[in-house]
Design a protein around this motif. Structure first.
Motif, PDB file in Angstrom:
ATOM      1  N   LYS A 162     -15.138   0.831   0.657  1.00 53.41           N
ATOM      2  CA  LYS A 162     -14.470   2.537  -0.090  1.00 53.41           C
ATOM      3  C   LYS A 162     -14.448   3.360   0.676  1.00 53.41           C
ATOM      4  CE  LYS A 162     -16.283   0.195  -4.778  1.00 53.41           C
ATOM      5  NZ  LYS A 162     -17.031   0.304  -5.437  1.00 53.41           N
ATOM      6  N   VAL A 163     -15.792   3.523   1.809  1.00 54.27           N
ATOM      7  CA  VAL A 163     -15.426   4.698   2.415  1.00 54.27           C
ATOM      8  C   VAL A 163     -14.394   5.174   3.097  1.00 54.27           C
ATOM      9  CG1 VAL A 163     -17.167   5.660   4.680  1.00 54.27           C
ATOM     10  CG2 VAL A 163     -17.986   4.902   2.555  1.00 54.27           C
ATOM     11  N   PHE A 164     -13.870   3.710   3.954  1.00 55.49           N
ATOM     12  CA  PHE A 164     -12.904   3.672   4.281  1.00 55.49           C
ATOM     13  C   PHE A 164     -11.701   4.029   3.909  1.00 55.49           C
ATOM     14  CE2 PHE A 164      -9.401   0.943   5.976  1.00 55.49           C
ATOM     15  CZ  PHE A 164      -9.009   1.339   7.556  1.00 55.49           C
ATOM     16  N   ILE A 165     -11.295   3.764   3.015  1.00 54.54           N
ATOM     17  CA  ILE A 165     -10.149   4.255   2.075  1.00 54.54           C
ATOM     18  C   ILE A 165      -9.843   5.648   1.464  1.00 54.54           C
ATOM     19  CG2 ILE A 165      -8.840   3.628   0.134  1.00 54.54           C
ATOM     20  CD1 ILE A 165      -8.440   1.964   1.720  1.00 54.54           C
ATOM     21  N   ARG A 166     -10.964   5.973   1.396  1.00 58.90           N
ATOM     22  CA  ARG A 166     -12.100   7.649   0.896  1.00 58.90           C
ATOM     23  C   ARG A 166     -11.607   8.086   2.636  1.00 58.90           C
ATOM     24  NH1 ARG A 166     -17.198   8.531  -0.487  1.00 58.90           N
ATOM     25  NH2 ARG A 166     -17.618   7.917   1.537  1.00 58.90           N
ATOM     26  N   ASN A 167     -12.293   7.856   3.503  1.00 53.71           N
ATOM     27  CA  ASN A 167     -11.724   9.139   5.189  1.00 53.71           C
ATOM     28  C   ASN A 167     -10.013   7.991   5.639  1.00 53.71           C
ATOM     29  OD1 ASN A 167     -14.570   8.869   5.403  1.00 53.71           O
ATOM     30  ND2 ASN A 167     -14.921   7.303   6.541  1.00 53.71           N
ATOM     31  N   LEU A 168      -9.790   7.178   5.258  1.00 56.64           N
ATOM     32  CA  LEU A 168      -8.174   6.979   5.475  1.00 56.64           C
ATOM     33  C   LEU A 168      -7.364   7.840   4.612  1.00 56.64           C
ATOM     34  CD1 LEU A 168      -6.010   5.197   6.839  1.00 56.64           C
ATOM     35  CD2 LEU A 168      -6.295   4.249   4.581  1.00 56.64           C
ATOM     36  N   GLU A 169      -7.770   8.608   2.992  1.00 53.86           N
ATOM     37  CA  GLU A 169      -6.505   9.224   2.458  1.00 53.86           C
ATOM     38  C   GLU A 169      -6.594  10.860   3.123  1.00 53.86           C
ATOM     39  OE1 GLU A 169      -8.388   8.069  -1.549  1.00 53.86           O
ATOM     40  OE2 GLU A 169      -6.592   6.525  -1.696  1.00 53.86           O
ATOM     41  N   PHE A 170      -8.180  11.222   3.264  1.00 56.58           N
ATOM     42  CA  PHE A 170      -8.673  12.288   3.888  1.00 56.58           C
ATOM     43  C   PHE A 170      -8.130  12.664   4.927  1.00 56.58           C
ATOM     44  CE2 PHE A 170     -10.959  15.262   5.903  1.00 56.58           C
ATOM     45  CZ  PHE A 170     -10.986  16.970   4.417  1.00 56.58           C
ATOM     46  N   SER A 171      -7.600  11.720   6.145  1.00 51.68           N
ATOM     47  CA  SER A 171      -7.594  11.668   7.277  1.00 51.68           C
ATOM     48  C   SER A 171      -6.073  11.749   6.623  1.00 51.68           C
ATOM     49  CB  SER A 171      -6.978  10.800   8.122  1.00 51.68           C
ATOM     50  OG  SER A 171      -8.689  10.462   8.286  1.00 51.68           O
ATOM     51  N   SER A 187      -1.591   3.975  -5.558  1.00 47.90           N
ATOM     52  CA  SER A 187      -1.266   2.200  -6.670  1.00 47.90           C
ATOM     53  C   SER A 187      -1.077   1.265  -5.948  1.00 47.90           C
ATOM     54  CB  SER A 187       0.405   2.527  -7.206  1.00 47.90           C
ATOM     55  OG  SER A 187       0.835   2.710  -6.820  1.00 47.90           O
ATOM     56  N   THR A 188      -0.688   0.932  -4.824  1.00 53.84           N
ATOM     57  CA  THR A 188      -1.022  -0.351  -4.124  1.00 53.84           C
ATOM     58  C   THR A 188      -2.779   0.023  -3.929  1.00 53.84           C
ATOM     59  OG1 THR A 188       1.423   0.073  -2.629  1.00 53.84           O
ATOM     60  CG2 THR A 188      -0.065  -1.735  -1.986  1.00 53.84           C
ATOM     61  N   LYS A 189      -3.470   0.087  -3.453  1.00 49.81           N
ATOM     62  CA  LYS A 189      -4.344   0.298  -3.721  1.00 49.81           C
ATOM     63  C   LYS A 189      -5.290  -0.199  -4.417  1.00 49.81           C
ATOM     64  CE  LYS A 189      -6.978   3.121  -3.824  1.00 49.81           C
ATOM     65  NZ  LYS A 189      -8.171   4.101  -3.842  1.00 49.81           N
ATOM     66  N   LYS A 190      -4.539   0.590  -5.712  1.00 49.67           N
ATOM     67  CA  LYS A 190      -5.469   0.202  -6.350  1.00 49.67           C
ATOM     68  C   LYS A 190      -5.631  -1.115  -6.894  1.00 49.67           C
ATOM     69  CE  LYS A 190      -4.084   2.177 -10.852  1.00 49.67           C
ATOM     70  NZ  LYS A 190      -3.196   2.592 -11.765  1.00 49.67           N
ATOM     71  N   ASP A 191      -3.435  -1.546  -6.905  1.00 49.68           N
ATOM     72  CA  ASP A 191      -3.557  -3.187  -7.296  1.00 49.68           C
ATOM     73  C   ASP A 191      -3.947  -3.574  -6.624  1.00 49.68           C
ATOM     74  OD1 ASP A 191      -2.334  -1.622  -9.691  1.00 49.68           O
ATOM     75  OD2 ASP A 191       0.243  -2.183  -8.284  1.00 49.68           O
ATOM     76  N   GLY A 192      -4.099  -3.969  -5.354  1.00 48.64           N
ATOM     77  CA  GLY A 192      -4.858  -4.365  -4.877  1.00 48.64           C
ATOM     78  C   GLY A 192      -6.198  -4.924  -5.459  1.00 48.64           C
ATOM     79  N   ILE A 193      -7.285  -4.216  -5.218  1.00 49.68           N
ATOM     80  CA  ILE A 193      -8.431  -3.887  -5.931  1.00 49.68           C
ATOM     81  C   ILE A 193      -8.195  -4.541  -6.651  1.00 49.68           C
ATOM     82  CG2 ILE A 193     -10.109  -2.717  -6.118  1.00 49.68           C
ATOM     83  CD1 ILE A 193      -9.311  -0.880  -4.010  1.00 49.68           C
ATOM     84  N   LYS A 194      -7.305  -4.078  -7.769  1.00 45.15           N
ATOM     85  CA  LYS A 194      -7.612  -5.170  -9.017  1.00 45.15           C
ATOM     86  C   LYS A 194      -7.159  -6.763  -9.020  1.00 45.15           C
ATOM     87  CE  LYS A 194      -6.138  -2.219 -12.322  1.00 45.15           C
ATOM     88  NZ  LYS A 194      -4.990  -1.821 -13.524  1.00 45.15           N
ATOM     89  N   ILE A 195      -6.279  -6.664  -8.381  1.00 38.98           N
ATOM     90  CA  ILE A 195      -6.218  -8.468  -8.555  1.00 38.98           C
ATOM     91  C   ILE A 195      -7.082  -9.190  -7.930  1.00 38.98           C
ATOM     92  CG2 ILE A 195      -4.889 -10.054  -7.621  1.00 38.98           C
ATOM     93  CD1 ILE A 195      -3.659  -8.682  -9.724  1.00 38.98           C
ATOM     94  N   LEU A 250       1.105 -11.735 -10.477  1.00 39.85           N
ATOM     95  CA  LEU A 250       0.915 -10.412 -11.134  1.00 39.85           C
ATOM     96  C   LEU A 250       1.254  -8.535  -9.992  1.00 39.85           C
ATOM     97  CD1 LEU A 250      -2.160 -10.322 -12.994  1.00 39.85           C
ATOM     98  CD2 LEU A 250       0.384 -10.310 -13.715  1.00 39.85           C
ATOM     99  N   TYR A 251       0.950  -9.175  -8.336  1.00 43.12           N
ATOM    100  CA  TYR A 251       0.459  -7.979  -7.594  1.00 43.12           C
ATOM    101  C   TYR A 251       1.834  -7.776  -7.067  1.00 43.12           C
ATOM    102  CZ  TYR A 251      -0.221  -5.203  -3.725  1.00 43.12           C
ATOM    103  OH  TYR A 251       0.230  -4.767  -2.454  1.00 43.12           O
ATOM    104  N   MET A 252       3.221  -8.767  -6.825  1.00 45.97           N
ATOM    105  CA  MET A 252       4.417  -9.304  -6.682  1.00 45.97           C
ATOM    106  C   MET A 252       5.133  -8.180  -7.587  1.00 45.97           C
ATOM    107  SD  MET A 252       3.827 -10.016  -3.381  1.00 45.97           S
ATOM    108  CE  MET A 252       6.126  -9.225  -3.189  1.00 45.97           C
ATOM    109  N   SER A 253       4.531  -8.633  -9.246  1.00 41.65           N
ATOM    110  CA  SER A 253       5.872  -8.073 -10.227  1.00 41.65           C
ATOM    111  C   SER A 253       5.419  -6.885 -10.231  1.00 41.65           C
ATOM    112  CB  SER A 253       5.602  -8.569 -11.265  1.00 41.65           C
ATOM    113  OG  SER A 253       4.157  -8.336 -11.243  1.00 41.65           O
ATOM    114  N   LYS A 254       4.057  -6.337  -9.851  1.00 41.25           N
ATOM    115  CA  LYS A 254       4.155  -4.380  -9.569  1.00 41.25           C
ATOM    116  C   LYS A 254       4.469  -3.864  -8.589  1.00 41.25           C
ATOM    117  CE  LYS A 254      -0.105  -4.869 -12.120  1.00 41.25           C
ATOM    118  NZ  LYS A 254      -1.845  -4.435 -12.695  1.00 41.25           N
ATOM    119  N   PHE A 255       4.066  -4.447  -7.785  1.00 40.56           N
ATOM    120  CA  PHE A 255       5.377  -3.954  -6.363  1.00 40.56           C
ATOM    121  C   PHE A 255       6.572  -3.759  -6.627  1.00 40.56           C
ATOM    122  CE2 PHE A 255       7.439  -4.980  -2.773  1.00 40.56           C
ATOM    123  CZ  PHE A 255       7.060  -3.963  -1.114  1.00 40.56           C
TER     124      PHE A 255
END
Length: 136
Positions: free
Chosen positions: A8-17, A55-63, A79-84
């Motif tokens: 979660k910290v890595f993704i937050r830092n990535l999005e901020f960067s 949305s890819t991050k959110k769907d991946g975590i949910k799956i 499910l992941y591929m259909s959402k993709f």
């Protein structure tokens, strides 16, 4: 030795960067080009790519959480591929809207799309390869 970092910290830092780098790139493009049509095209491309990333991050975590809680891996992949593919269709509709209806520049829209994914690759390589971080 690898330093451990929470995903979660890595993704937050990535999005901020990505956000900061995109703002800097938009500002520099405005200083060089001074044409709002090109800047809006760039912003549209960055926005589409950033929304796809989130949305890819959110769907991946949910799956993945669903698979941990008993969802079969085959069903999770389906499910992941259909959402993709739905996301890909929505991206195509947005690109059509921006290019044909709003008349934005397609080259700068694609540059914005490319910019976000290029930033993603560079930042991930910097953190995982050069800093030797391990995501837990």
């Amino acid at each position: 030795m690898k330093n451990k970092i929470d995903h979660k910290v890595f993704i937050r830092n990535l999005e901020f960067s990505i956000f900061i780098f995109s703002i800097i790139f938009i500002f520099l493009s405005f200083l060089i080009l001074r044409d709002l049509k090109y800047i809006f095209s760039l912003i549209a491309g960055i926005g589409i790519a950033y929304l796809n990333l989130r949305s890819t991050k959110k769907d991946g975590i949910k799956i993945l959480e669903g698979v941990k809680n008993g969802l079969s891996p085959e069903r999770g992949i389906f499910l992941y591929m259909s959402k993709f593919y739905l996301r890909l269709l929505a991206t195509g509709i947005l690109l059509f809207f921006f290019i044909k209806i709003v008349k934005l520049n397609p080259i700068f829209i694609l540059l914005g799309l490319f910019l976000v994914y290029f930033e993603l690759i560079i930042i991930a390589l910097r953190n995982l390869y050069f800093r030797k971080l391990e995501i837990i």
